[in-house]
Design a protein around this motif. Structure first.
Motif, PDB file in Angstrom:
ATOM      1  N   THR A 364       0.831  -1.210   0.000  1.00 22.37           N
ATOM      2  CA  THR A 364       0.000   0.000   0.000  1.00 22.37           C
ATOM      3  C   THR A 364       0.864   1.258   0.000  1.00 22.37           C
ATOM      4  OG1 THR A 364      -1.730  -1.179   1.206  1.00 22.37           O
ATOM      5  CG2 THR A 364      -1.818   1.223   1.244  1.00 22.37           C
ATOM      6  N   ILE A 365       1.910   1.248   0.824  1.00 24.72           N
ATOM      7  CA  ILE A 365       2.806   2.411   0.904  1.00 24.72           C
ATOM      8  C   ILE A 365       3.502   2.649  -0.431  1.00 24.72           C
ATOM      9  CG2 ILE A 365       4.874   3.338   2.019  1.00 24.72           C
ATOM     10  CD1 ILE A 365       4.105   1.638   4.495  1.00 24.72           C
ATOM     11  N   LEU A 366       4.038   1.596  -1.013  1.00 22.87           N
ATOM     12  CA  LEU A 366       4.796   1.750  -2.251  1.00 22.87           C
ATOM     13  C   LEU A 366       3.902   2.157  -3.415  1.00 22.87           C
ATOM     14  CD1 LEU A 366       7.151  -1.337  -1.848  1.00 22.87           C
ATOM     15  CD2 LEU A 366       7.788   1.084  -1.664  1.00 22.87           C
ATOM     16  N   THR A 367       2.704   1.594  -3.481  1.00 24.62           N
ATOM     17  CA  THR A 367       1.782   1.967  -4.558  1.00 24.62           C
ATOM     18  C   THR A 367       1.401   3.439  -4.453  1.00 24.62           C
ATOM     19  OG1 THR A 367       0.898  -0.277  -4.710  1.00 24.62           O
ATOM     20  CG2 THR A 367      -0.466   1.493  -5.595  1.00 24.62           C
ATOM     21  N   ALA A 368       1.084   3.887  -3.241  1.00 25.63           N
ATOM     22  CA  ALA A 368       0.708   5.291  -3.044  1.00 25.63           C
ATOM     23  C   ALA A 368       1.876   6.220  -3.380  1.00 25.63           C
ATOM     24  CB  ALA A 368       0.237   5.514  -1.614  1.00 25.63           C
ATOM     25  N   ALA A 369       3.078   5.848  -2.931  1.00 29.38           N
ATOM     26  CA  ALA A 369       4.250   6.687  -3.206  1.00 29.38           C
ATOM     27  C   ALA A 369       4.545   6.724  -4.701  1.00 29.38           C
ATOM     28  CB  ALA A 369       5.455   6.163  -2.436  1.00 29.38           C
ATOM     29  N   GLY A 370       4.421   5.577  -5.357  1.00 26.47           N
ATOM     30  CA  GLY A 370       4.668   5.533  -6.797  1.00 26.47           C
ATOM     31  C   GLY A 370       3.656   6.349  -7.579  1.00 26.47           C
ATOM     32  N   LYS A 371       2.381   6.222  -7.220  1.00 27.80           N
ATOM     33  CA  LYS A 371       1.344   7.000  -7.893  1.00 27.80           C
ATOM     34  C   LYS A 371       1.589   8.495  -7.721  1.00 27.80           C
ATOM     35  CE  LYS A 371      -2.567   3.783  -7.901  1.00 27.80           C
ATOM     36  NZ  LYS A 371      -3.930   3.510  -7.359  1.00 27.80           N
ATOM     37  N   ALA A 372       1.967   8.905  -6.507  1.00 22.22           N
ATOM     38  CA  ALA A 372       2.206  10.330  -6.256  1.00 22.22           C
ATOM     39  C   ALA A 372       3.374  10.836  -7.083  1.00 22.22           C
ATOM     40  CB  ALA A 372       2.469  10.551  -4.768  1.00 22.22           C
ATOM     41  N   LEU A 374       4.578   9.583  -9.915  1.00 23.81           N
ATOM     42  CA  LEU A 374       4.238   9.574 -11.338  1.00 23.81           C
ATOM     43  C   LEU A 374       3.267  10.692 -11.676  1.00 23.81           C
ATOM     44  CD1 LEU A 374       3.935   5.719 -11.826  1.00 23.81           C
ATOM     45  CD2 LEU A 374       5.706   7.217 -12.779  1.00 23.81           C
ATOM     46  N   SER A 375       2.344  10.992 -10.760  1.00 23.80           N
ATOM     47  CA  SER A 375       1.417  12.095 -10.987  1.00 23.80           C
ATOM     48  C   SER A 375       2.158  13.420 -11.054  1.00 23.80           C
ATOM     49  CB  SER A 375       0.371  12.128  -9.870  1.00 23.80           C
ATOM     50  OG  SER A 375      -0.474  13.243 -10.008  1.00 23.80           O
ATOM     51  N   GLN A 376       3.109  13.610 -10.138  1.00 24.55           N
ATOM     52  CA  GLN A 376       3.899  14.840 -10.149  1.00 24.55           C
ATOM     53  C   GLN A 376       4.724  14.951 -11.417  1.00 24.55           C
ATOM     54  OE1 GLN A 376       6.127  14.566  -6.512  1.00 24.55           O
ATOM     55  NE2 GLN A 376       4.330  14.932  -5.218  1.00 24.55           N
ATOM     56  N   SER A 377       5.248  13.833 -11.894  1.00 24.00           N
ATOM     57  CA  SER A 377       6.075  13.877 -13.106  1.00 24.00           C
ATOM     58  C   SER A 377       5.224  14.228 -14.325  1.00 24.00           C
ATOM     59  CB  SER A 377       6.785  12.539 -13.308  1.00 24.00           C
ATOM     60  OG  SER A 377       5.865  11.519 -13.652  1.00 24.00           O
ATOM     61  N   GLN A 379       2.649  16.180 -14.313  1.00 23.99           N
ATOM     62  CA  GLN A 379       2.427  17.621 -14.242  1.00 23.99           C
ATOM     63  C   GLN A 379       3.682  18.375 -14.670  1.00 23.99           C
ATOM     64  OE1 GLN A 379       1.171  18.405 -10.229  1.00 23.99           O
ATOM     65  NE2 GLN A 379      -0.569  17.027 -10.343  1.00 23.99           N
ATOM     66  N   ARG A 380       4.856  17.831 -14.293  1.00 17.43           N
ATOM     67  CA  ARG A 380       6.108  18.518 -14.614  1.00 17.43           C
ATOM     68  C   ARG A 380       6.377  18.478 -16.116  1.00 17.43           C
ATOM     69  NH1 ARG A 380       9.442  15.436 -11.777  1.00 17.43           N
ATOM     70  NH2 ARG A 380       8.893  16.550  -9.895  1.00 17.43           N
ATOM     71  N   TYR A 381       6.101  17.339 -16.728  1.00 13.09           N
ATOM     72  CA  TYR A 381       6.431  17.194 -18.137  1.00 13.09           C
ATOM     73  C   TYR A 381       5.303  17.661 -19.054  1.00 13.09           C
ATOM     74  CZ  TYR A 381      10.261  14.477 -16.219  1.00 13.09           C
ATOM     75  OH  TYR A 381      11.359  14.087 -15.505  1.00 13.09           O
ATOM     76  N   GLY A 382       4.155  17.957 -18.473  1.00 18.84           N
ATOM     77  CA  GLY A 382       3.116  18.642 -19.214  1.00 18.84           C
ATOM     78  C   GLY A 382       2.268  17.804 -20.122  1.00 18.84           C
ATOM     79  N   LYS A 383       2.302  16.470 -20.023  1.00 16.74           N
ATOM     80  CA  LYS A 383       1.445  15.669 -20.876  1.00 16.74           C
ATOM     81  C   LYS A 383       1.236  14.284 -20.255  1.00 16.74           C
ATOM     82  CE  LYS A 383       5.214  13.903 -23.801  1.00 16.74           C
ATOM     83  NZ  LYS A 383       5.694  13.756 -25.176  1.00 16.74           N
ATOM     84  N   GLU A 384       0.159  13.667 -20.612  1.00 21.37           N
ATOM     85  CA  GLU A 384      -0.134  12.307 -20.193  1.00 21.37           C
ATOM     86  C   GLU A 384       0.733  11.348 -21.001  1.00 21.37           C
ATOM     87  OE1 GLU A 384      -2.237  11.198 -17.818  1.00 21.37           O
ATOM     88  OE2 GLU A 384      -2.653  13.277 -17.252  1.00 21.37           O
TER      89      GLU A 384
END
Length: 387
Positions: A364-372, A374-377, A379-384
């Motif tokens: 659970t910890i690793l999945t949540a950390a990974g999702k967070a 990847l979500s930030q990345s 936003q940073r790179y500007g595209k899905e």
């Protein structure tokens, strides 16, 4: 007595004197709980507005590290009570008359509190689902029936916060305040575990247990608890501190063994060999990093930093891994002597492995950390990412 006046090292040493005995026969450590109560540690997190010390998470981490090094079963039972008082300090949820009663009882005797949530079919509620334990409306209150498992300290609990659902057309869930020893309440001694054997985390059976109408917590609250992230951080970091305490005790035993062990072929203590110096250094580095991280996150939570609360599960993951790996390394260094039940390292190994079972678990910890991340990345790179 304030925390600064309590000699935590002395408490650790006194708890350790009987930890092996309770582990061996699976008996509840009543005298250890009495010791913790005598030093005021069971109520350290009672709010100052209630006349308590108002200890924050960082101080609680210190307490649980010390207790975990002495007897982790005592530490775990203490943690549950401290967390409940901390929740009440952060945002009152108990009916006031009942909490006043808890405080009055706590002044004269150990008054243990724990939330009973896990069930045979449901498992841990952190994975979702409704409890099978049901509360039915009866004259003057509620009738509670159900089956709870992994109920830490069950036989000694003064108050149980039993998570249940109502039998209404649109069920509500919440906690019902059940007094230990209530009619219809049965403790079934099912706890036969690898580690933390003295915690007596037995099954609790409820058959038409009566609860007053006002003895409920958050039964009608329609929105998520605003304390949720902070209290979750308390659970993550407080319990991790307990297991770092176990690892500290294992490290101390290892160091003492290496100084005392003088093989005839060597003619000097094992502690003088570079191999063992480096291995102990590796353990010390691992534990130091974990202790600093957990303590720093706890201080951040106390300061109201939402990022510290968000990162608390990572603190748990890192601290638990450090504790387990350190004890396993100590066992590997010593060999057969490490697994001899006459030596405490064998018990420390069994106890520290329990760090993995507490919510949130590693996946659970690793999945949540990974999702967070990847979500930030994104936003940073500007595209899905492309499909």
């Amino acid at each position: 007595m304030t925390l600064s006046e309590v000699d935590l090292a002395a408490v650790t040493a006194e708890l350790a004197e009987r930890a092996e005995e309770h582990d061996r026969d699976g008996s509840f450590p009543y005298e250890g709980i009495a010791l913790v109560h005598k030093h005021g540690l069971l109520t350290e997190t009672v709010a100052t507005r209630h006349g308590g010390p108002g200890a924050g998470l960082a101080r609680t981490v210190d307490i649980l590290t010390a207790l975990g090094a002495g007897d982790p079963a005592v530490a775990l039972v203490t943690a549950m009570t401290l967390f409940n008082h901390a929740g009440q300090a952060l945002a009152p949820s108990w009916p006031e008359p009942h909490y006043r009663q808890v405080l009055a009882e706590s002044a004269s005797a150990p008054t243990l509190i724990n939330a009973l949530r896990v069930e045979p079919e449901l498992g841990t509620p952190a994975r979702g689902g409704l409890p099978a334990t049901v509360a039915v409306r009866v004259p003057g209150g509620w009738s509670l029936s159900g089956h709870k498992i992994f109920s830490t300290g069950a036989e000694a609990l003064a108050w149980m916060l039993v998570w249940a659902r109502t039998d209404e057309d649109e069920p509500r869930t919440g906690s019902f305040l059940v007094r230990g020893g209530s009619p219809g309440l049965t403790i079934e001694r099912t706890w036969d575990h690898l580690g933390l054997r003295a915690s007596r985390s037995d099954d609790v059976l409820l058959a038409d247990v009566r609860v007053p109408a006002d003895a409920t917590i958050e039964l009608s609250r329609p929105t998520p608890d605003p304390r949720g992230a902070v209290l979750f951080a308390w659970n993550c970091l407080g319990l991790t501190a307990l297991y770092l305490g176990v690892a500290n005790a294992a490290r101390d035993w290892l160091v003492r063994f290496l100084h005392e062990r003088v093989p005839t072929s060597l003619g000097k203590p094992l502690a003088t060999l570079p191999r063992f110096e480096a291995a102990v250094g590796e353990i010390e580095a691992r534990l130091t990093a974990a202790r600093v991280l957990v303590r720093a996150l706890a201080e951040g939570v106390d300061a109201g930093d939402p990022e510290a609360a968000r990162r608390a599960p990572i603190g748990k993951l890192t601290g638990a891994r450090a504790a387990i790996e350190s004890v396993q390394e100590a066992v590997a260094l010593i060999g057969n002597n490490a697994l001899n039940r006459h030596n405490p390292l064998e018990r420390h190994l069994r106890d520290v492995l329990c760090a993995r079972i507490h919510t949130p678990q590693d996946d659970t910890i690793l999945t949540a950390a990974g999702k967070a991340a990847l979500s930030q990345s994104r936003q940073r790179y500007g595209k899905e990412p492309s499909s």
